[in-house]
Design a protein around this motif. Structure first.
Motif, PDB file in Angstrom:
ATOM      1  N   GLU A   1       0.375  -1.221   0.010  1.00 24.61           N
ATOM      2  CA  GLU A   1      -0.142   0.282   0.203  1.00 24.61           C
ATOM      3  C   GLU A   1       0.576   1.445  -0.151  1.00 24.61           C
ATOM      4  OE1 GLU A   1      -3.206   2.331  -0.197  1.00 24.61           O
ATOM      5  OE2 GLU A   1      -3.244  -0.242  -0.525  1.00 24.61           O
TER       6      GLU A   1
ATOM      7  N   GLU B   1       3.333  13.629 -14.777  1.00 26.19           N
ATOM      8  CA  GLU B   1       3.041  14.038 -15.126  1.00 26.19           C
ATOM      9  C   GLU B   1       3.207  15.817 -14.395  1.00 26.19           C
ATOM     10  OE1 GLU B   1       0.078  14.632 -17.992  1.00 26.19           O
ATOM     11  OE2 GLU B   1       0.837  12.853 -16.857  1.00 26.19           O
TER      12      GLU B   1
ATOM     13  N   ARG C   1       2.202   1.350  -3.658  1.00 24.29           N
ATOM     14  CA  ARG C   1       1.219   2.552  -4.547  1.00 24.29           C
ATOM     15  C   ARG C   1       1.327   3.266  -4.002  1.00 24.29           C
ATOM     16  NH1 ARG C   1      -3.730   3.009  -4.790  1.00 24.29           N
ATOM     17  NH2 ARG C   1      -3.669   3.303  -1.867  1.00 24.29           N
ATOM     18  N   THR C   2       1.351   4.398  -3.289  1.00 19.47           N
ATOM     19  CA  THR C   2       0.740   5.091  -2.497  1.00 19.47           C
ATOM     20  C   THR C   2       1.901   6.403  -3.179  1.00 19.47           C
ATOM     21  OG1 THR C   2       0.106   5.230  -0.430  1.00 19.47           O
ATOM     22  CG2 THR C   2       0.136   7.063  -0.762  1.00 19.47           C
ATOM     23  N   THR C   3       3.055   5.939  -3.297  1.00 20.71           N
ATOM     24  CA  THR C   3       4.321   6.259  -3.293  1.00 20.71           C
ATOM     25  C   THR C   3       4.403   6.642  -4.989  1.00 20.71           C
ATOM     26  OG1 THR C   3       5.395   5.378  -1.393  1.00 20.71           O
ATOM     27  CG2 THR C   3       6.814   6.532  -3.757  1.00 20.71           C
ATOM     28  N   ASN C   4       3.812   5.342  -5.336  1.00 20.60           N
ATOM     29  CA  ASN C   4       3.911   5.330  -7.061  1.00 20.60           C
ATOM     30  C   ASN C   4       3.155   6.141  -7.794  1.00 20.60           C
ATOM     31  OD1 ASN C   4       6.167   3.723  -7.551  1.00 20.60           O
ATOM     32  ND2 ASN C   4       4.498   1.690  -7.223  1.00 20.60           N
ATOM     33  N   GLU C   5       2.092   6.334  -6.869  1.00 17.79           N
ATOM     34  CA  GLU C   5       1.075   7.386  -7.308  1.00 17.79           C
ATOM     35  C   GLU C   5       1.626   8.676  -7.008  1.00 17.79           C
ATOM     36  OE1 GLU C   5      -2.251   6.979  -5.101  1.00 17.79           O
ATOM     37  OE2 GLU C   5      -3.214   4.761  -6.215  1.00 17.79           O
ATOM     38  N   GLU C   6       2.147   9.231  -6.083  1.00 16.72           N
ATOM     39  CA  GLU C   6       2.903  10.353  -6.283  1.00 16.72           C
ATOM     40  C   GLU C   6       4.169  10.291  -7.153  1.00 16.72           C
ATOM     41  OE1 GLU C   6       3.968  10.197  -2.147  1.00 16.72           O
ATOM     42  OE2 GLU C   6       2.215  10.992  -1.259  1.00 16.72           O
ATOM     43  N   TRP C   7       4.112   9.354  -7.299  1.00 20.59           N
ATOM     44  CA  TRP C   7       5.610   9.871  -7.969  1.00 20.59           C
ATOM     45  C   TRP C   7       5.175  10.406 -10.242  1.00 20.59           C
ATOM     46  CZ3 TRP C   7       9.340   5.129  -7.604  1.00 20.59           C
ATOM     47  CH2 TRP C   7      10.249   5.484  -6.136  1.00 20.59           C
ATOM     48  N   GLU C   8       3.469   9.186 -10.284  1.00 19.71           N
ATOM     49  CA  GLU C   8       3.031   9.649 -11.077  1.00 19.71           C
ATOM     50  C   GLU C   8       2.377  11.174 -11.191  1.00 19.71           C
ATOM     51  OE1 GLU C   8      -0.293   6.493 -11.204  1.00 19.71           O
ATOM     52  OE2 GLU C   8       2.024   5.084 -11.617  1.00 19.71           O
ATOM     53  N   ILE C   9       1.978  11.476 -10.030  1.00 20.74           N
ATOM     54  CA  ILE C   9       1.259  12.982 -10.110  1.00 20.74           C
ATOM     55  C   ILE C   9       2.992  13.739 -10.698  1.00 20.74           C
ATOM     56  CG2 ILE C   9       0.429  14.995  -8.671  1.00 20.74           C
ATOM     57  CD1 ILE C   9      -1.083  12.185  -7.190  1.00 20.74           C
ATOM     58  N   GLN C  10       4.014  13.314  -9.651  1.00 26.32           N
ATOM     59  CA  GLN C  10       4.988  13.995  -9.815  1.00 26.32           C
ATOM     60  C   GLN C  10       5.803  14.550 -11.436  1.00 26.32           C
ATOM     61  OE1 GLN C  10       8.208  13.450  -7.133  1.00 26.32           O
ATOM     62  NE2 GLN C  10       6.436  14.685  -5.306  1.00 26.32           N
TER      63      GLN C  10
END
Length: 275
Positions: free
Chosen positions: A253, A267, A256-265
Motif C-alpha cells: 500500500e 505528470e 502504491r501510494t508512492t508510485n501514485e505520488e511519483w506519477e502525479i509528480q
C-alpha cells in the motif's frame, strides 16, 4: 458205676461240643461285628474325605470368585480413571491449561496431595502445571541429568523415591507444612524421546495399582502434550505468517501510494515542460 461214668463222659462231650459251637458262633458274630465296624469306619472316612474335598473345592471357588471380583473392580477403576482423564484432555487446549487439568485429575484420582508436570522447552524441562505445589519451590526448571526430574529424563524410567530429601518439597496447610513420604516421577515419552515428566507426592506409600494406572495413561498424556505443542507451533506460524502478510500488504500500500505520488509528480513535470 460204669454206666454213670459213661453218662458223665457223654455229658462232658455234649457240653464241650455245645460250648465249642457257642464259641464258634460268638467268634463268627465278633467277625461280623468287626467287618461291620470296619465297613462303617471306611464309610465314615470316605464321607469325611468327600466332605473335606468339597470344603476345599468350595474354598477354592470362593478364592477364585474373590480374585475375579478384585480383578473386575481394578479393571473398572482403571477404565473409569482413563475415561475421566481423556475427558479432561479432549479438545483443543493451550499447553498450560492442559497441564493444569491433567495434573489435577491425576492427583485427585490417585489420592496424591501434590504434583507437578514438567515439559521440554529447548534444553530445559519447565514446570507448566501443578496441583497444591508450592510456588516458592526453588527449582522451576531442570536440564537432563539435573535433579530427580533430570534423572528420569536420562533413564526414561519411573522413579520411586521412598525417602524424600529434606526440604525438597512440602505441602502447605492451614497450620503449617508437611513433607510427603514418597515421590513418584514418571517420564512422558513420545517417539522414544522424553518430552515431559510427571511428579507426584504421597503421604503414605504408593501402591502397585496407583503406579500401574499412571503407567497405563502416560502414553496418552504424552500424545496429548505433543499434539498441543504442535498445534501451538502451528498457531504461532500462522500468526507470524499473517503478521508478515499484513506487513507486506502495508508495504504494498505504501509502495502504491508512492508510485501514485511519483506519477502525479511526473505528470506535473511533463506539463511544465510542455508549457
Amino acid at each position: 458205676l460204669s454206666l454213670i461214668f459213661i453218662l458223665v463222659v457223654v455229658l462232658n462231650r455234649l457240653l464241650i461240643n455245645t460250648l465249642g459251637t457257642a464259641l464258634e458262633r460268638i467268634e463268627q458274630n465278633n467277625r461280623q461285628l468287626q467287618a461291620l465296624s470296619n465297613d462303617l469306619e471306611n464309610r465314615v472316612i470316605e464321607r469325611t474325605q468327600v466332605a473335606e474335598l468339597a470344603r476345599q473345592q468350595a474354598e477354592a471357588a470362593q478364592r477364585e470368585a474373590e480374585t475375579a471380583r478384585r480383578l473386575i473392580e481394578t479393571q473398572m477403576w482403571f477404565t473409569t480413571g482413563q475415561t475421566e482423564l481423556n475427558t479432561q484432555m479432549r479438545g483443543e487446549q493451550d499447553v498450560s491449561v492442559l497441564a493444569q487439568k491433567i495434573i489435577k485429575q491425576l492427583c485427585v484420582y490417585l489420592d496424591a496431595p501434590l504434583g507437578a508436570i514438567f515439559l521440554r522447552e529447548g534444553a530445559h524441562y519447565m514446570r507448566v502445571g501443578s496441583y497444591a505445589y508450592p510456588y516458592t519451590a526453588e527449582k522451576q526448571q531442570f536440564r537432563a541429568g539435573e535433579g530427580l526430574v533430570g534423572e528420569v529424563v536420562v533413564s526414561q524410567k519411573t522413579l520411586l523415591v521412598a525417602h524424600v530429601p529434606p526440604n525438597y518439597v512440602s505441602l502447605a496447610t492451614s497450620i503449617g507444612s508437611i513433607q510427603p513420604q514418597q515421590l513418584l516421577l514418571h517420564p512422558l515419552i513420545y517417539e522414544n524421546r522424553v518430552i515431559g515428566v510427571v511428579e507426584m507426592g504421597c503421604m503414605s506409600s504408593w501402591t502397585a495399582r496407583q503406579t500401574g494406572f499412571l503407567n497405563s495413561v502416560a502414553e496418552n498424556i504424552a500424545i496429548a502434550f505433543h499434539t498441543a505443542q504442535t498445534r501451538g507451533r502451528i498457531d504461532e506460524l500462522l500468526m507470524e505468517t499473517q503478521q508478515q502478510a499484513e506487513e507486506l500488504q502495508a508495504q504494498e500500500e505504501e509502495l502504491r501510494t508512492t508510485n501514485e505520488e511519483w506519477e502525479i509528480q511526473a505528470e506535473s513535470l511533463h506539463r511544465s515542460v510542455r508549457e
